[in-house]
Design an enzyme around this catalytic site. Structure first.
Site, PDB file in Angstrom:
ATOM      1  N   LEU A  56     -28.411 -16.160   3.434  1.00  0.00           N
ATOM      2  CA  LEU A  56     -29.104 -15.978   4.707  1.00  0.00           C
ATOM      3  C   LEU A  56     -28.387 -16.743   5.812  1.00  0.00           C
ATOM      4  CD1 LEU A  56     -32.669 -16.571   3.253  1.00  0.00           C
ATOM      5  CD2 LEU A  56     -31.822 -14.363   4.084  1.00  0.00           C
ATOM      6  N   THR A  57     -28.235 -16.113   6.950  1.00  0.00           N
ATOM      7  CA  THR A  57     -27.575 -16.759   8.082  1.00  0.00           C
ATOM      8  C   THR A  57     -28.534 -17.715   8.777  1.00  0.00           C
ATOM      9  OG1 THR A  57     -26.190 -14.813   8.406  1.00  0.00           O
ATOM     10  CG2 THR A  57     -26.356 -16.337  10.242  1.00  0.00           C
ATOM     11  N   CYS A 108     -22.445  -7.064   5.270  1.00  0.00           N
ATOM     12  CA  CYS A 108     -22.859  -7.564   6.579  1.00  0.00           C
ATOM     13  C   CYS A 108     -22.609  -6.503   7.652  1.00  0.00           C
ATOM     14  CB  CYS A 108     -22.120  -8.849   6.919  1.00  0.00           C
ATOM     15  SG  CYS A 108     -22.640  -9.561   8.495  1.00  0.00           S
ATOM     16  N   LYS A 141     -21.597  -7.984  -3.124  1.00  0.00           N
ATOM     17  CA  LYS A 141     -22.825  -7.467  -2.511  1.00  0.00           C
ATOM     18  C   LYS A 141     -22.442  -6.360  -1.544  1.00  0.00           C
ATOM     19  CE  LYS A 141     -27.154  -9.052  -0.373  1.00  0.00           C
ATOM     20  NZ  LYS A 141     -27.299  -8.407   0.934  1.00  0.00           N
ATOM     21  N   ASN A 201     -31.771  -4.992  -3.701  1.00  0.00           N
ATOM     22  CA  ASN A 201     -32.092  -5.813  -2.534  1.00  0.00           C
ATOM     23  C   ASN A 201     -32.678  -4.941  -1.432  1.00  0.00           C
ATOM     24  OD1 ASN A 201     -30.134  -7.303   0.107  1.00  0.00           O
ATOM     25  ND2 ASN A 201     -32.095  -8.017  -0.626  1.00  0.00           N
ATOM     26  N   GLY A 202     -33.793  -5.406  -0.851  1.00  0.00           N
ATOM     27  CA  GLY A 202     -34.368  -4.703   0.285  1.00  0.00           C
ATOM     28  C   GLY A 202     -35.873  -4.589   0.220  1.00  0.00           C
ATOM     29  N   ASP A 203     -36.562  -5.201   1.197  1.00  0.00           N
ATOM     30  CA  ASP A 203     -38.010  -5.039   1.396  1.00  0.00           C
ATOM     31  C   ASP A 203     -38.868  -5.572   0.255  1.00  0.00           C
ATOM     32  OD1 ASP A 203     -37.421  -3.840   3.777  1.00  0.00           O
ATOM     33  OD2 ASP A 203     -37.759  -1.781   3.082  1.00  0.00           O
ATOM     34  N   ARG A 217     -35.784 -11.541   3.587  1.00  0.00           N
ATOM     35  CA  ARG A 217     -36.858 -11.852   4.540  1.00  0.00           C
ATOM     36  C   ARG A 217     -38.161 -12.230   3.850  1.00  0.00           C
ATOM     37  NH1 ARG A 217     -37.415  -6.719   8.074  1.00  0.00           N
ATOM     38  NH2 ARG A 217     -36.768  -5.770   6.114  1.00  0.00           N
TER      39      ARG A 217
END
Length: 618
Positions: free
Chosen positions: A257-258, A343, A383, A462-464, A487
């Protein structure tokens, strides 16, 4: 604030009546119970997509409609400096061995401790969190809680008896200034990557020659024997060595995570059940150039290892090889080296890095091979996203090539394209299809007697992922070994506790506040308890709250499961603290930090990343 013990968790049963109540609000708006709605407000607007979209990273002019949307690109996060700068040689008056190399008369920093203390802001009340945690305070007389561990009569600091004073206590993967200097001067020996680069360069030359020919020339061409012999000779010497084994089956994984994925956050996530964490994305070129800021990214807390990965981004195989060897040589606590091929931001895409590699598979494969050859026993993972364009997913075919042509230990697929960003839900049907490809490959490898010792390639979706139901639904697919959470772990840091319990946990406001307090303490241990450290801790705690404030307590929702992309109308909590923790006004975020870090001084400033949070409280 004192450490808050874990209160009894109130789980919300999945078969509760609220689950069957239809929301009274339109699609995309969180269904909050009527008694918690604040009439007359507007639906919250976080817009993750717009904050990272190309028009907000390319310098385009904004329209009036966009003025309060997207990202504050030019926010200035620099903090004010102290009036008197104290020389590091006198910061710890207990240490009589330190001497200023310039002498008190010629040093540009002050050696007058009493003058410094007289000009220093008043102490923050309470016990120094760093002193309480490790038995001494590395910030010395600069500590903002100095009164709790300083004897003004003797002028000495208090230390617990027998405590071991160790630089960077509890943190690993630090490299010395001398080593960085060697990197900057290109004097650090990198014998492995030098040879690997020569081999990969020769492959590129041969391929470029073939690609420049017509079909007829290619059929009749007799290639340069020296180049081909050099390539085959080098290839025979460079086989992937014995790698450390990964085990990502059902692992609880926090995504790279940035900004918010810093060491204190990752350390917090480890206390909340995470098995695997990753550094923030590091750029390969600044790493091999010895950049201080870039080498800060692979640092980790000892609690993260094993299970700590370093993620890098690059578009050049020579950079990847040298960065891999540097990390392998100079660090001691890295479990995997991850190549970022997902990214979406323009800055990387224009340079051919991140998701741009999806459209250049030969380059990606070359980079992955070079990393595997150069990384010693550290396994290499990758990734990716579905593709660059919405209507042209390439991940399925790309994964086949990665499996057959490289030695990666794991593949993670984010179920969106670069073009899509965060619009629409992640495509878990497509993730499942790609997972089946990996599953078939692993089964074929098991049947191959010559490759019986090779470990399986893990596949991670990965996702949601925002609930335990999302996580368990994904891992129930035979082709998906685990889920990488991004997130979901920012907004709800205890998500892995819910995964373990397989139920929703209605965390009280005091429990949630305790997580922020723990983060603040970890941040002070990492950045220090002096003015700089407190300001850094406050800034990054505000960045963290910019996500945690988006959590809507499950106890005030009309139905479950909650959805990651649903935006809430204005709401109030079941008590004042719960309301405060849900505030989208960054000035309230600063108030929360003051509970642990003292009152923010005049020299502190914070501009939120999202413009929708930049408003004056009415």
């Amino acid at each position: 604030m004192s450490e808050i013990t874990e209160d009894k968790k109130r789980s919300v049963e999945q078969d509760s009546p609220e689950r069957n109540v239809k929301p009274r609000l339109e699609k995309g708006v969180a269904p909050i119970k009527q008694e918690y709605l604040v009439i007359g407000g507007v639906v919250a607007d976080y817009n993750d997509d717009e904050a990272e979209s190309s028009k907000h990273t390319s310098g385009d002019k904004e329209s009036k409609k966009e003025k309060k949307r997207g990202q504050n690109k030019k926010r200035d996060l620099r903090q004010a400096h102290e009036e008197i700068k104290l020389c590091s040689s006198v910061v710890d008056p207990n240490d009589k061995t330190k001497e200023c190399p310039y002498g008190a008369d010629k040093c540009r920093f002050s050696h007058d401790i009493q003058a410094y203390l007289a000009a220093k802001p008043a102490d923050i009340e309470g016990i120094c969190p760093v002193y309480a945690a490790i038995g001494y305070c590395p910030s010395g007389v600069k500590c903002r809680w100095l009164g709790s561990h300083y004897n003004p009569e003797t002028g000495l600091l208090l230390e617990e008896e027998g405590v071991e004073k160790k630089e960077h206590k509890g943190e690993v993967n630090w490299i010395s200034a001398a080593t960085k200097s060697q990197l900057q001067k290109k004097k650090l020996p990198m014998p492995v990557s030098d040879e690997v680069i020569r081999f990969l360069d020769s492959v590129v030359i041969v391929n470029d020659e073939k690609n420049s020919m017509t079909k007829e020339e290619r059929e009749n061409h007799e290639p340069d024997e020296k180049k081909l012999n050099a390539a085959s000779y080098t290839e025979s010497r460079f086989r992937t060595g014995e790698k450390k084994r990964l085990n990502l089956k059902n692992a609880k994984i926090v995504s790279p995570l940035t900004t918010v994925g810093n060491l204190p956050y990752r350390r917090l996530m480890r206390t909340l059940g995470a098995d695997v964490t990753y550094s923030e994305m590091a750029l390969a070129l600044p790493l091999i150039q010895g950049s201080n800021s870039e080498w800060a990214l692979p640092r980790a807390h000892e609690s993260e290892y094993p299970g700590f990965g370093v993620q890098i981004a690059t578009a050049k195989h020579w950079q990847a090889c040298k960065a891999a060897e540097a990390i392998q040589t100079l660090t001691s606590h890295v479990s995997e080296l991850n190549l970022n091929c997902g990214c979406p931001i323009d800055m990387l895409y224009r340079k051919g890095e991140g998701s741009a590699l999806l459209d250049n598979p030969s380059r990606m494969l070359r980079i992955l091979k070079g990393m595997s050859y150069s990384s010693g026993e550290i396994p290499v993972t990758v990734k990716i996203r579905m593709g660059v364009k919405d209507d042209k997913p390439v991940a399925e075919n790309l994964v086949r090539r990665v499996l057959n042509e490289t030695d990666v230990a794991a593949i993670t697929l984010h179920g969106r394209s670069r073009q899509q960003r965060y619009t629409r839900a992640a495509d878990w049907d497509y993730i499942s299809r790609v997972g089946a490809v990996v599953k078939d490959y692993n089964e074929q490898q098991e049947e191959d007697k010559d490759k019986v010792d090779r470990p399986p390639v893990y596949f991670v979706g990965n996702g949601d992922c925002f609930t335990h139901e999302d996580w368990h639904r994904a891992v129930s697919d035979e082709g998906i070994d685990s889920v990488m959470v991004a997130r979901g772990a920012l907004i709800k840091p205890w998500i892995f506790e819910e995964v373990e319990a397989q139920q929703y946990l209605d965390k009280s406001a005091s429990e949630r506040l305790a997580y922020l307090e723990k983060y603040a303490k970890f941040a002070l241990e990492h950045w220090g308890s002096d003015e700089y450290g407190v300001n850094s801790a406050r800034r990054y705690l505000c960045e963290f709250i910019s996500f945690t404030h988006r959590y809507i307590p499950v106890g005030i929702l009309e139905r479950l499961p909650p959805k990651l992309n649903e935006r809430p109308p204005p709401w109030k909590g079941r008590n004042e603290l719960e309301t405060l923790l849900g505030s989208s006004d960054y000035k309230d975020w600063i108030k929360i930090t003051e509970m642990f870090l003292g009152k923010a001084g005049d020299g502190f400033s914070f501009i939120p990343k999202h413009k929708s949070n930049s408003y004056e409280k009415q």
